[in-house]
Design an enzyme around this catalytic site. Sequence first.
Site, PDB file in Angstrom:
ATOM      1  N   ASP A  17       0.832  -1.206   0.000  1.00 57.58           N
ATOM      2  CA  ASP A  17       0.000   0.000   0.000  1.00 57.58           C
ATOM      3  C   ASP A  17       0.867   1.257   0.000  1.00 57.58           C
ATOM      4  OD1 ASP A  17      -2.470   1.250  -0.043  1.00 57.58           O
ATOM      5  OD2 ASP A  17      -2.650   1.321   2.139  1.00 57.58           O
ATOM      6  N   GLY A  18       0.309   2.332  -0.539  1.00 55.61           N
ATOM      7  CA  GLY A  18       0.976   3.636  -0.486  1.00 55.61           C
ATOM      8  C   GLY A  18       1.491   4.141  -1.828  1.00 55.61           C
ATOM      9  N   GLY A  20      -0.128   5.401  -4.404  1.00 54.15           N
ATOM     10  CA  GLY A  20      -0.771   6.652  -4.809  1.00 54.15           C
ATOM     11  C   GLY A  20      -0.249   7.826  -4.001  1.00 54.15           C
ATOM     12  N   ARG A  30      -0.839   9.253  -9.893  1.00 55.38           N
ATOM     13  CA  ARG A  30      -0.837   8.032  -9.083  1.00 55.38           C
ATOM     14  C   ARG A  30      -0.209   6.839  -9.812  1.00 55.38           C
ATOM     15  NH1 ARG A  30      -4.116   7.473  -4.676  1.00 55.38           N
ATOM     16  NH2 ARG A  30      -4.456   5.307  -5.265  1.00 55.38           N
ATOM     17  N   HIS A  34       2.404   3.412  -8.979  1.00 51.03           N
ATOM     18  CA  HIS A  34       2.196   1.990  -9.284  1.00 51.03           C
ATOM     19  C   HIS A  34       3.377   1.450 -10.108  1.00 51.03           C
ATOM     20  CE1 HIS A  34      -1.680   2.307  -7.504  1.00 51.03           C
ATOM     21  NE2 HIS A  34      -2.240   3.004  -8.468  1.00 51.03           N
ATOM     22  N   ARG A  68     -12.182   2.155  -8.333  1.00 52.43           N
ATOM     23  CA  ARG A  68     -11.337   3.335  -8.602  1.00 52.43           C
ATOM     24  C   ARG A  68     -11.614   3.888 -10.003  1.00 52.43           C
ATOM     25  NH1 ARG A  68      -5.538   2.478  -5.613  1.00 52.43           N
ATOM     26  NH2 ARG A  68      -6.428   1.781  -3.644  1.00 52.43           N
ATOM     27  N   LEU A 128      11.680 -19.692  -4.851  1.00 55.21           N
ATOM     28  CA  LEU A 128      10.623 -18.852  -4.271  1.00 55.21           C
ATOM     29  C   LEU A 128       9.315 -19.129  -4.991  1.00 55.21           C
ATOM     30  CD1 LEU A 128       9.849 -16.422  -2.391  1.00 55.21           C
ATOM     31  CD2 LEU A 128      10.190 -14.954  -4.391  1.00 55.21           C
TER      32      LEU A 128
END
Length: 240
Positions: A17-18, A20, A30, A34, A68, A128
């Site tokens: 998160d964060g 934007g 924004r 991303h 959105r 992984l």
Amino acid sequence: MQSEAEPHALHAAIIMDGNGRWATSRGLPRIAGHRRGVEAIRRTAEACPDLGIGTLTLYAFSADNWQRPADEVGGLMRLLRSYLRNETQRLARTGTRLSVVGRRDRLPAGIPEAIVAAEAATVEGRRLHLRICVDYSARDAIIAAARRLEGGEATRESFGQMVAGEMHGSPVEVDLLIRTGGEKRLSDFLLWEAAYAELHFTDRMWPEFGEEDLAAAMTDFAARDRRFGGLKSSRVMVAA
Ligand code: IPE
Ligand code: IPE
Ligand code: MG
């Protein structure tokens, strides 16, 4: 060069998160946040094996994120498309198996096929397991699994398999759940799988997250005393 994931490798999950706010605070659109977020995905995933993390689940787009503005959603879908196209070879080379978790029937044309191709091309990865959640909702997964229950017969294990299957995932338990960006909430992420996850919140915005932040989260995790409802503590073994 590619070693197998350690048998006791951990499962870390991150609410990225964060993006934007990171962009807006710099006067950028924004979507620029991303875009930088994709670089943070690469940095973070590649740091996992040496920190003892064998499975990394990333929350990239929630079922509620469709609300959105169309241009932001379109930009995110374009980033997903280019990630699948451009990143697959590198994932295969670094021994990373990619799975995309979430609904596929609402994604733009061509993306479900690109997911299938990327998953097939990386299926041999053993260092992984990188799981990226797109159009994901934990509550929708639980509702869908409950609807399919016949005769009310379910164990935690069998129901957990159904919940995971609803989102094209496999059953997993989260050991460490991280949220970047300063908020302290789950936003409908892995509600079943995180029943006993240790929670770590950081103010770091996702585009700036990296190896040191992940190492700090692992240090925090290593100091936790996991009891799973009992009294015997089970201290966590973490790679140095
Ligand atoms: C996380 O960053 C990425 C997605 C939800 C797609 P945000 O876009 O939520 O960034 P903030 O929280 O508005 O800063
Ligand atoms: C959660 O972040 C979803 C992802 C990181 C993909 P949001 O930014 O959508 O969550 P809220 O709206 O702050 O709860
Ligand atoms: Mg957000």
